[in-house]
Design an enzyme around this catalytic site. Structure first.
Site, PDB file in Angstrom:
ATOM      1  N   CYS A   2      23.035-114.117 122.594  1.00 50.02           N
ATOM      2  CA  CYS A   2      23.426-115.372 123.062  1.00 50.02           C
ATOM      3  C   CYS A   2      22.587-115.532 124.292  1.00 50.02           C
ATOM      4  O   CYS A   2      22.502-114.659 125.136  1.00 50.02           O
ATOM      5  CB  CYS A   2      25.090-115.490 123.302  1.00 50.02           C
ATOM      6  SG  CYS A   2      25.778-115.074 121.610  1.00 50.02           S
ATOM      7  N   ARG A  27      17.126-116.461 121.920  1.00 50.09           N
ATOM      8  CA  ARG A  27      18.128-115.400 121.846  1.00 50.09           C
ATOM      9  C   ARG A  27      19.120-115.481 120.636  1.00 50.09           C
ATOM     10  O   ARG A  27      20.186-114.926 120.501  1.00 50.09           O
ATOM     11  CB  ARG A  27      18.901-115.375 123.263  1.00 50.09           C
ATOM     12  CG  ARG A  27      18.119-114.750 124.328  1.00 50.09           C
ATOM     13  CD  ARG A  27      18.761-114.900 125.765  1.00 50.09           C
ATOM     14  NE  ARG A  27      18.559-114.070 126.533  1.00 50.09           N
ATOM     15  CZ  ARG A  27      19.310-112.876 126.987  1.00 50.09           C
ATOM     16  NH1 ARG A  27      20.373-112.684 126.467  1.00 50.09           N
ATOM     17  NH2 ARG A  27      18.778-112.190 127.850  1.00 50.09           N
ATOM     18  N   TRP A  74      24.117-116.679 118.965  1.00 47.66           N
ATOM     19  CA  TRP A  74      23.904-115.736 117.806  1.00 47.66           C
ATOM     20  C   TRP A  74      25.251-115.537 117.279  1.00 47.66           C
ATOM     21  O   TRP A  74      25.875-114.644 118.095  1.00 47.66           O
ATOM     22  CB  TRP A  74      22.933-114.636 118.110  1.00 47.66           C
ATOM     23  CG  TRP A  74      22.558-114.070 117.042  1.00 47.66           C
ATOM     24  CD1 TRP A  74      21.801-114.294 115.861  1.00 47.66           C
ATOM     25  CD2 TRP A  74      23.144-112.523 116.707  1.00 47.66           C
ATOM     26  NE1 TRP A  74      21.528-113.321 115.081  1.00 47.66           N
ATOM     27  CE2 TRP A  74      22.351-112.257 115.628  1.00 47.66           C
ATOM     28  CE3 TRP A  74      23.898-111.704 117.011  1.00 47.66           C
ATOM     29  CZ2 TRP A  74      22.588-111.078 114.943  1.00 47.66           C
ATOM     30  CZ3 TRP A  74      23.978-110.558 116.583  1.00 47.66           C
ATOM     31  CH2 TRP A  74      23.493-110.217 115.368  1.00 47.66           C
ATOM     32  N   ASN A  98      28.328-114.157 126.086  1.00 50.18           N
ATOM     33  CA  ASN A  98      27.396-113.089 125.348  1.00 50.18           C
ATOM     34  C   ASN A  98      28.081-111.744 125.245  1.00 50.18           C
ATOM     35  O   ASN A  98      28.335-111.155 126.280  1.00 50.18           O
ATOM     36  CB  ASN A  98      26.325-113.067 126.168  1.00 50.18           C
ATOM     37  CG  ASN A  98      25.186-112.268 125.659  1.00 50.18           C
ATOM     38  OD1 ASN A  98      25.291-112.023 124.169  1.00 50.18           O
ATOM     39  ND2 ASN A  98      24.087-111.677 126.348  1.00 50.18           N
ATOM     40  N   GLY A  99      28.181-111.244 124.072  1.00 52.73           N
ATOM     41  CA  GLY A  99      28.572-109.833 123.753  1.00 52.73           C
ATOM     42  C   GLY A  99      29.729-109.891 122.858  1.00 52.73           C
ATOM     43  O   GLY A  99      29.868-111.094 121.812  1.00 52.73           O
ATOM     44  N   GLU A 479       6.376-101.035 109.666  1.00 50.77           N
ATOM     45  CA  GLU A 479       6.326-102.413 110.499  1.00 50.77           C
ATOM     46  C   GLU A 479       5.755-103.585 109.863  1.00 50.77           C
ATOM     47  O   GLU A 479       6.262-104.803 110.128  1.00 50.77           O
ATOM     48  CB  GLU A 479       5.332-101.887 111.936  1.00 50.77           C
ATOM     49  CG  GLU A 479       5.071-103.065 112.839  1.00 50.77           C
ATOM     50  CD  GLU A 479       6.435-103.817 113.507  1.00 50.77           C
ATOM     51  OE1 GLU A 479       7.220-103.378 113.165  1.00 50.77           O
ATOM     52  OE2 GLU A 479       6.152-104.868 114.014  1.00 50.77           O
ATOM     53  N   LYS A 483       8.012-106.742 109.296  1.00 46.98           N
ATOM     54  CA  LYS A 483       7.370-108.210 109.687  1.00 46.98           C
ATOM     55  C   LYS A 483       7.544-109.266 108.621  1.00 46.98           C
ATOM     56  O   LYS A 483       8.090-110.437 108.923  1.00 46.98           O
ATOM     57  CB  LYS A 483       5.997-108.013 110.265  1.00 46.98           C
ATOM     58  CG  LYS A 483       5.672-107.417 111.519  1.00 46.98           C
ATOM     59  CD  LYS A 483       5.998-108.353 112.906  1.00 46.98           C
ATOM     60  CE  LYS A 483       7.307-108.025 113.315  1.00 46.98           C
ATOM     61  NZ  LYS A 483       7.498-106.952 114.372  1.00 46.98           N
ATOM     62  N   GLU A 486      11.248-110.281 107.651  1.00 49.22           N
ATOM     63  CA  GLU A 486      11.960-110.873 108.928  1.00 49.22           C
ATOM     64  C   GLU A 486      11.542-112.313 108.964  1.00 49.22           C
ATOM     65  O   GLU A 486      12.419-113.160 109.187  1.00 49.22           O
ATOM     66  CB  GLU A 486      12.160-110.349 110.163  1.00 49.22           C
ATOM     67  CG  GLU A 486      10.917-110.282 110.927  1.00 49.22           C
ATOM     68  CD  GLU A 486      11.007-109.453 112.080  1.00 49.22           C
ATOM     69  OE1 GLU A 486      11.953-109.327 112.788  1.00 49.22           O
ATOM     70  OE2 GLU A 486      10.109-108.802 112.897  1.00 49.22           O
ATOM     71  N   HIS A 502       7.321 -90.436  94.395  1.00 52.03           N
ATOM     72  CA  HIS A 502       8.547 -89.567  94.145  1.00 52.03           C
ATOM     73  C   HIS A 502       9.668 -90.858  93.954  1.00 52.03           C
ATOM     74  O   HIS A 502      10.795 -90.300  94.293  1.00 52.03           O
ATOM     75  CB  HIS A 502       9.040 -88.742  95.558  1.00 52.03           C
ATOM     76  CG  HIS A 502       7.847 -87.752  95.659  1.00 52.03           C
ATOM     77  ND1 HIS A 502       7.956 -86.527  94.810  1.00 52.03           N
ATOM     78  CD2 HIS A 502       6.975 -87.414  96.531  1.00 52.03           C
ATOM     79  CE1 HIS A 502       6.876 -85.783  95.267  1.00 52.03           C
ATOM     80  NE2 HIS A 502       6.355 -86.154  96.340  1.00 52.03           N
ATOM     81  N   LYS A 602      16.581-112.589 119.334  1.00 50.69           N
ATOM     82  CA  LYS A 602      15.870-111.629 119.963  1.00 50.69           C
ATOM     83  C   LYS A 602      17.020-111.034 120.987  1.00 50.69           C
ATOM     84  O   LYS A 602      17.945-111.574 121.349  1.00 50.69           O
ATOM     85  CB  LYS A 602      14.651-112.425 120.943  1.00 50.69           C
ATOM     86  CG  LYS A 602      13.737-111.520 121.627  1.00 50.69           C
ATOM     87  CD  LYS A 602      12.471-111.824 120.797  1.00 50.69           C
ATOM     88  CE  LYS A 602      11.328-110.837 121.523  1.00 50.69           C
ATOM     89  NZ  LYS A 602      10.620-110.613 120.442  1.00 50.69           N
TER      90      LYS A 602
HETATM   91  C1  F6R Z   1      11.414-106.918 115.000  1.00 48.25           C
HETATM   92  C2  F6R Z   1      12.083-107.003 116.089  1.00 48.25           C
HETATM   93  C3  F6R Z   1      13.245-106.291 116.471  1.00 48.25           C
HETATM   94  C4  F6R Z   1      13.208-105.464 117.853  1.00 48.25           C
HETATM   95  C5  F6R Z   1      14.631-104.665 117.838  1.00 48.25           C
HETATM   96  C6  F6R Z   1      14.484-103.663 119.103  1.00 48.25           C
HETATM   97  O1  F6R Z   1      10.403-107.823 114.930  1.00 48.25           O
HETATM   98  O2  F6R Z   1      11.664-107.673 117.126  1.00 48.25           O
HETATM   99  O3  F6R Z   1      13.558-105.220 115.195  1.00 48.25           O
HETATM  100  O4  F6R Z   1      12.259-104.562 117.874  1.00 48.25           O
HETATM  101  O5  F6R Z   1      15.650-105.488 118.035  1.00 48.25           O
HETATM  102  O6  F6R Z   1      14.528-104.624 120.349  1.00 48.25           O
HETATM  103  P1  F6R Z   1      13.939-104.006 121.725  1.00 48.25           P
HETATM  104  O7  F6R Z   1      12.744-103.599 121.593  1.00 48.25           O
HETATM  105  O8  F6R Z   1      14.118-105.295 122.551  1.00 48.25           O
HETATM  106  O9  F6R Z   1      14.984-102.954 122.118  1.00 48.25           O
END
Ligand code: F6R
Length: 607
Positions: A2, A27, A74, A98-99, A479, A483, A486, A502, A602
């Site tokens: 948040c 966020r 969030w 937030n939290g 990765e 990507k 998500e 396997h 994020k």
């Molecule tokens: C994927 C992504 C997340 C972050 C993860 C860690 O695209 O952005 O998987 O990598 O939440 O976040 P940080 O790097 O901020 O600790």
């Protein structure tokens, strides 16, 4: 997670609060709300969903007042509805959070037993009631907050407004970041300096357990023991301009294209081109004595750590453990003396990673962090801060932070190797030369944007997609799958190419595209053999390789993407580009919300 903003000012605040939320929408975007203080009233406006809905609501029902708080959510406790949107208010107070308040259930039961009526399903509302009870009993805002904070368990950043005190706000932090901003006759609270960038550059970072009273004249900060404390005022480098999309359609697209520049910027702090040496910031411990490295991170940052494990072991011959932060503490890891614990995080605030860092610190490990936010909690708690210089990353899917992390980690691995006498000056110079080639090679990879955009039409109809890679390109496969999942919501899995036989090979049919990451080099032939196993079962292959690799193995593929020929060391940086672009364009074809994919946020500041 948040986003929080608070203003005690002299000018109307509603529009500035909303603008602040716009800068923090990455966020969380499940709901948004503001509450201003006007004429002895708490004037609350809230809306479910994106910030645009709140903008419409505030336009229809303006909120007057020169002080107020705001929040973008969030969802953790309670569905993303208007009722669960912050600010939560009682008769006397409104607050944003937030939290997670972990003991909210027992607190709520006690409050309900005392006759308090709840209007939401959130953990946050208990705090509003607790503070309100104190105020209703005649306590000052300060005394009310002082009485309530010790009752809360979990993680929180709070901003609290009091109906009868329009000239102050109270903030508090424990486990979630909160900053104070100082203006001319105005004072601010914010989740980060970026949120406050257009309002002020003068920032104090609250420390764990701090709480603060802000008025027009400034801030009074107390620590967890309610002792008056000073927190340094720093000038934040956060720029209002940096979060504009410019000519790009999405932040993610902009951030993908920024990679040559920001990787070069990052490398300039870690290599000395003339001397052909890697150069790290001042280190206060003897790196050659480190006998084990423990890497801990989440998500994309974890995959950067996986690549680094190959580098550390290959160059420096240091054994490396790597864990998801959310698993790390709970498996009771053995941490021997003399170990380095290395944490990788874009935000520097991810709750699981931060908790793991504190665990390692308590266990006597030396703490190094690779973070993109140099003022973050992780940065401030580390023995060795290794910043990436990616600039603010706004797209929820991490892109440029990842390649910058890789650049720092490669330099760190080379530094380890040099200090441990595992590589000589000529080998170090060679590594430096390859690293310095990375920005140009990233540029070369970006030249293939149009073909990748065209190819995305082949991927978009798929229900499942597999990504395969070997060695340091295996984390890239993971990765790539992350990507795609998500932002396009297509189910995808990354596999070590040799592991596919396997089990997952059973999934292969003509409806499952298989993306193979295979730069020519020592592992190429082995990966190609695994690719042939797919082809023999009717699998549709997209081969990502250089001209030589495509020449040798490209025939019969559904599609190919040509990458510049690069040294294996920098292949993970360069091959990040096509997997990012493929996910990006596939999401565009599907019409999903690229920068704000559903259910995500994020910076995840809850465990
Ligand atoms: C994927 C992504 C997340 C972050 C993860 C860690 O695209 O952005 O998987 O990598 O939440 O976040 P940080 O790097 O901020 O600790």
């Amino acid at each position: 997670m948040c986003g929080i903003i608070g203003i005690v000012g002299t000018q109307p605040v509603a529009d500035r609060l909303v603008d602040g939320l716009r800068r923090m929408e990455y966020r969380g975007y499940d709901s948004a709300g503001i509450c201003t203080l006007h004429d002895g009233q708490l004037v609350r406006r809230r809306a479910q969903g994106k910030l645009a809905n709140l903008v419409t609501e505030v336009a229809a029902n303006p909120a007057s007042g020169t002080s107020g708080i705001a929040h973008t959510r969030w969802a953790t406790h309670g569905a993303p509805t208007q009722n669960n949107a912050h600010p939560h208010a009682t008769g006397e107070v409104a607050l944003v959070h937030n939290g997670i308040i972990e003991n909210f259930r027992s607190l709520r039961q006690e409050l309900e037993a005392r006759g308090r009526v709840f209007e939401s399903e959130t953990d946050t509302e208990v705090v509003a009631h607790l503070v309100s009870e104190q105020v209703e009993a005649g306590k000052s805002p300060q005394d009310a907050v002082k009485a309530v904070l010790p009752q809360l368990r979990g993680a929180f950043a709070l901003a609290i407004a009091f109906r009868q005190h329009p000239d102050l706000l109270i903030g508090a932090r424990l486990g979630s970041p909160l900053v104070v901003g100082y203006g001319e006759g105005e004072t601010f609270l914010g989740s980060d300096a970026l949120a406050l960038a257009p309002l002020t550059q003068k920032i104090s970072y609250l420390e764990e357990g701090d709480w603060v009273v802000i008025t027009r004249d400034g801030a009074t900060i107390y620590d967890a023991d309610n002792q008056l404390v000073e927190r340094e005022i720093t000038i934040s480098g956060a720029s209002a301009v940096a979060i504009e999309k410019g000519n790009y359609r999405h932040f993610m697209q902009k951030e993908i294209f920024e990679q040559p520049t920001v990787v070069a910027q990052t490398l300039s702090s870690y290599v000395r081109p003339l001397e052909q040496k890697v150069a790290l910031p001042q280190i206060d411990f003897d790196i050659s004595a480190i006998n084990r490295v423990t890497i801990v991170a989440c998500g994309t940052s974890y995959y950067a750590g996986m690549v680094a494990k190959y580098w550390f072991e290959q160059f420096a011959r240091v054994p490396v453990d790597i864990d998801f932060a959310s698993e790390f503490r709970y498996r009771e890891p053995v941490l021997e003396k003399g170990g380095l614990a290395l944490f990788i995080s874009q935000s520097g605030e991810t709750a699981d990673t931060l908790a793991a860092l504190r665990h390692c610190k308590a266990e006597g490990q030396t703490i190094a962090v690779v973070v993109n936010v140099p003022t973050s909690s992780m940065a401030r708690e580390a023995d060795l801060l290794l910043p990436t210089h990616a600039g603010p990353e706004i797209g929820v899917a991490s892109t440029k932070a990842f390649t910058c992390q890789l650049a720092v980690l490669a330099a760190l691995a080379a530094h380890f190797a040099a200090r441990k006498g595992r590589i000589d000056a000529a080998e170090e110079a060679e590594i430096v030369r390859y690293l310095l080639e990375a920005p140009a090679c990233l540029n070369g990879a970006l030249q293939h944007d149009d073909e990748i955009a065209a190819m995305a039409h082949l991927i978009a109809p798929a229900r499942d997609v597999l990504y395969l890679g070997r060695g340091p390109d295996f984390p890239l496969a993971l990765e790539g799958a992350l990507k795609l999942k998500e932002i396009s919501y297509i189910h995808a899995e990354g596999y070590a190419a040799g592991e596919m036989k396997h089990g997952p090979i059973a999934l292969i049919d003509e409806a499952v595209p298989v993306i193979v990451l295979a730069p020519s080099g020592p592992l190429f032939e082995k990966t190609v053999s695994n690719m042939q196993e797919v082809r023999a079962r009717g699998g549709q292959i997209v081969l990502i390789s250089d001209a030589q690799g495509l020449e040798e193995a490209g025939e019969g593929c559904m599609a190919t993407i040509e990458m510049p020929k690069v040294h294996p060391l920098i292949a993970p940086l360069v091959y990040a580009v096509p997997v990012q672009l493929l996910a990006y364009h596939t999401a565009c074809v599907k019409g999903t919300d690229v920068d704000q994919p559903r259910n995500l946020a994020k910076s995840v500041t809850v465990e």
